[in-house]
Design a protein around this motif. Structure first.
Motif, PDB file in Angstrom:
ATOM      1  N   SER A  64      -5.652  68.626  52.246  1.00 38.42           N
ATOM      2  CA  SER A  64      -5.632  67.236  52.686  1.00 38.42           C
ATOM      3  C   SER A  64      -4.493  67.012  53.668  1.00 38.42           C
ATOM      4  CB  SER A  64      -5.467  66.305  51.485  1.00 38.42           C
ATOM      5  OG  SER A  64      -4.185  66.459  50.937  1.00 38.42           O
ATOM      6  N   GLY A  65      -4.489  65.835  54.257  1.00 34.00           N
ATOM      7  CA  GLY A  65      -3.412  65.478  55.171  1.00 34.00           C
ATOM      8  C   GLY A  65      -2.141  65.081  54.431  1.00 34.00           C
ATOM      9  N   VAL A  66      -2.235  64.921  53.126  1.00 39.69           N
ATOM     10  CA  VAL A  66      -1.073  64.540  52.321  1.00 39.69           C
ATOM     11  C   VAL A  66      -0.348  65.817  51.898  1.00 39.69           C
ATOM     12  CG1 VAL A  66      -0.301  63.352  50.232  1.00 39.69           C
ATOM     13  CG2 VAL A  66      -2.292  62.511  51.472  1.00 39.69           C
ATOM     14  N   PRO A  67       0.949  65.896  52.156  1.00 39.55           N
ATOM     15  CA  PRO A  67       1.678  67.100  51.732  1.00 39.55           C
ATOM     16  C   PRO A  67       1.578  67.315  50.220  1.00 39.55           C
ATOM     17  CG  PRO A  67       3.035  65.727  53.157  1.00 39.55           C
ATOM     18  CD  PRO A  67       1.796  64.945  52.847  1.00 39.55           C
ATOM     19  N   VAL A  68       1.518  68.581  49.824  1.00 38.25           N
ATOM     20  CA  VAL A  68       1.387  68.934  48.410  1.00 38.25           C
ATOM     21  C   VAL A  68       2.533  68.342  47.594  1.00 38.25           C
ATOM     22  CG1 VAL A  68       1.386  70.860  46.767  1.00 38.25           C
ATOM     23  CG2 VAL A  68       0.025  70.996  48.839  1.00 38.25           C
ATOM     24  N   THR A  69       3.713  68.277  48.171  1.00 40.19           N
ATOM     25  CA  THR A  69       4.853  67.694  47.447  1.00 40.19           C
ATOM     26  C   THR A  69       4.553  66.262  47.039  1.00 40.19           C
ATOM     27  OG1 THR A  69       6.344  69.091  48.693  1.00 40.19           O
ATOM     28  CG2 THR A  69       7.320  67.216  47.571  1.00 40.19           C
ATOM     29  N   ASN A  70       3.974  65.487  47.940  1.00 41.98           N
ATOM     30  CA  ASN A  70       3.636  64.103  47.611  1.00 41.98           C
ATOM     31  C   ASN A  70       2.533  64.038  46.558  1.00 41.98           C
ATOM     32  OD1 ASN A  70       5.496  63.423  49.512  1.00 41.98           O
ATOM     33  ND2 ASN A  70       4.026  62.689  51.019  1.00 41.98           N
ATOM     34  N   LEU A  71       1.552  64.938  46.659  1.00 42.19           N
ATOM     35  CA  LEU A  71       0.493  64.974  45.649  1.00 42.19           C
ATOM     36  C   LEU A  71       1.069  65.339  44.279  1.00 42.19           C
ATOM     37  CD1 LEU A  71      -2.357  66.758  47.624  1.00 42.19           C
ATOM     38  CD2 LEU A  71      -2.358  64.401  46.811  1.00 42.19           C
ATOM     39  N   LEU A  72       1.997  66.280  44.255  1.00 39.64           N
ATOM     40  CA  LEU A  72       2.644  66.652  42.992  1.00 39.64           C
ATOM     41  C   LEU A  72       3.418  65.477  42.401  1.00 39.64           C
ATOM     42  CD1 LEU A  72       3.904  70.284  43.607  1.00 39.64           C
ATOM     43  CD2 LEU A  72       2.454  69.532  41.726  1.00 39.64           C
ATOM     44  N   MET A  73       4.082  64.718  43.249  1.00 36.26           N
ATOM     45  CA  MET A  73       4.831  63.552  42.765  1.00 36.26           C
ATOM     46  C   MET A  73       3.881  62.527  42.146  1.00 36.26           C
ATOM     47  SD  MET A  73       7.860  64.409  43.237  1.00 36.26           S
ATOM     48  CE  MET A  73       8.742  62.920  42.913  1.00 36.26           C
ATOM     49  N   ALA A  74       2.734  62.296  42.789  1.00 35.95           N
ATOM     50  CA  ALA A  74       1.749  61.360  42.246  1.00 35.95           C
ATOM     51  C   ALA A  74       1.189  61.889  40.927  1.00 35.95           C
ATOM     52  CB  ALA A  74       0.625  61.145  43.257  1.00 35.95           C
ATOM     53  N   PHE A  75       0.926  63.181  40.881  1.00 34.93           N
ATOM     54  CA  PHE A  75       0.395  63.828  39.680  1.00 34.93           C
ATOM     55  C   PHE A  75       1.378  63.705  38.521  1.00 34.93           C
ATOM     56  CE2 PHE A  75      -0.264  67.863  37.268  1.00 34.93           C
ATOM     57  CZ  PHE A  75      -1.580  67.669  36.884  1.00 34.93           C
ATOM     58  N   VAL A  76       2.634  64.032  38.772  1.00 32.57           N
ATOM     59  CA  VAL A  76       3.668  63.931  37.737  1.00 32.57           C
ATOM     60  C   VAL A  76       3.850  62.483  37.303  1.00 32.57           C
ATOM     61  CG1 VAL A  76       6.154  64.177  37.295  1.00 32.57           C
ATOM     62  CG2 VAL A  76       4.882  66.051  38.342  1.00 32.57           C
ATOM     63  N   SER A  77       3.871  61.585  38.255  1.00 32.89           N
ATOM     64  CA  SER A  77       4.071  60.166  37.921  1.00 32.89           C
ATOM     65  C   SER A  77       2.957  59.633  37.034  1.00 32.89           C
ATOM     66  CB  SER A  77       4.165  59.330  39.200  1.00 32.89           C
ATOM     67  OG  SER A  77       5.286  59.719  39.950  1.00 32.89           O
TER      68      SER A  77
END
Length: 158
Positions: free
Chosen positions: A31-44
């Motif tokens: 996706s266009g969203v960096p994996v770091t941001n996806l991980l933050m959403a996932f953890v949150s």
């Protein structure tokens, strides 16, 4: 089956969809969203779910209209209050880990905390401290969340 049971089951499944979706995005999609941001959403979201399950215990401890008064109810309430606060504290710790150190470590913490909370609730359920039908929904949520957590953990480590 009561209407509230059907609604609770549907809402349990619906509540898991953001978790499954974000895990799928982390593992499978470019996706266009960096994996770091996806991980933050996932953890949150995982932290929110863990804190919510703790809040269920807190709510049960504050219930005032008990149909049956049992001996030791006050000590049960203390256990429920602890089961309400500890998951929220672990959720906060997971979010702090994700922001300040490593999102993968936060996923690992949630991968340990989610089944432990389920096991603690199972112990309470066996003592009659939880409503009928609760653990069935709870184990579905634990299984789906734990699967997502382990898949993301493996994808990020290997």
């Amino acid at each position: 089956m009561k209407k509230t049971s059907v609604i609770a089951g549907g809402l349990t499944i619906a509540g898991l969809l953001p978790f499954v979706f974000s895990a799928g995005c982390i593992v499978f999609f470019n996706s266009g969203v960096p994996v770091t941001n996806l991980l933050m959403a996932f953890v949150s979201y995982g932290a929110i779910c863990l804190a919510f399950w703790g809040a269920v215990q807190w709510g049960l401890s504050l219930e005032t209209d008990r149909a049956i008064l049992v001996a030791g109810a006050e000590s049960r309430d203390v256990v429920r209050l602890l089961l309400g606060v500890i998951p929220a504290a672990l959720a906060w710790l997971a979010i702090c880990l994700a922001f300040m150190w490593s999102a993968v470590m936060a996923v690992a913490l949630l991968a340990v905390a989610v089944p432990l909370q389920g096991l603690a609730e199972r112990a309470g359920w066996r003592r009659g401290m939880l409503p009928r039908g609760y653990m069935g929904l709870r184990w579905i949520a634990v299984a789906v969340m734990e699967s997502c957590l382990l898949v993301v953990l493996m994808a990020r480590l290997f």
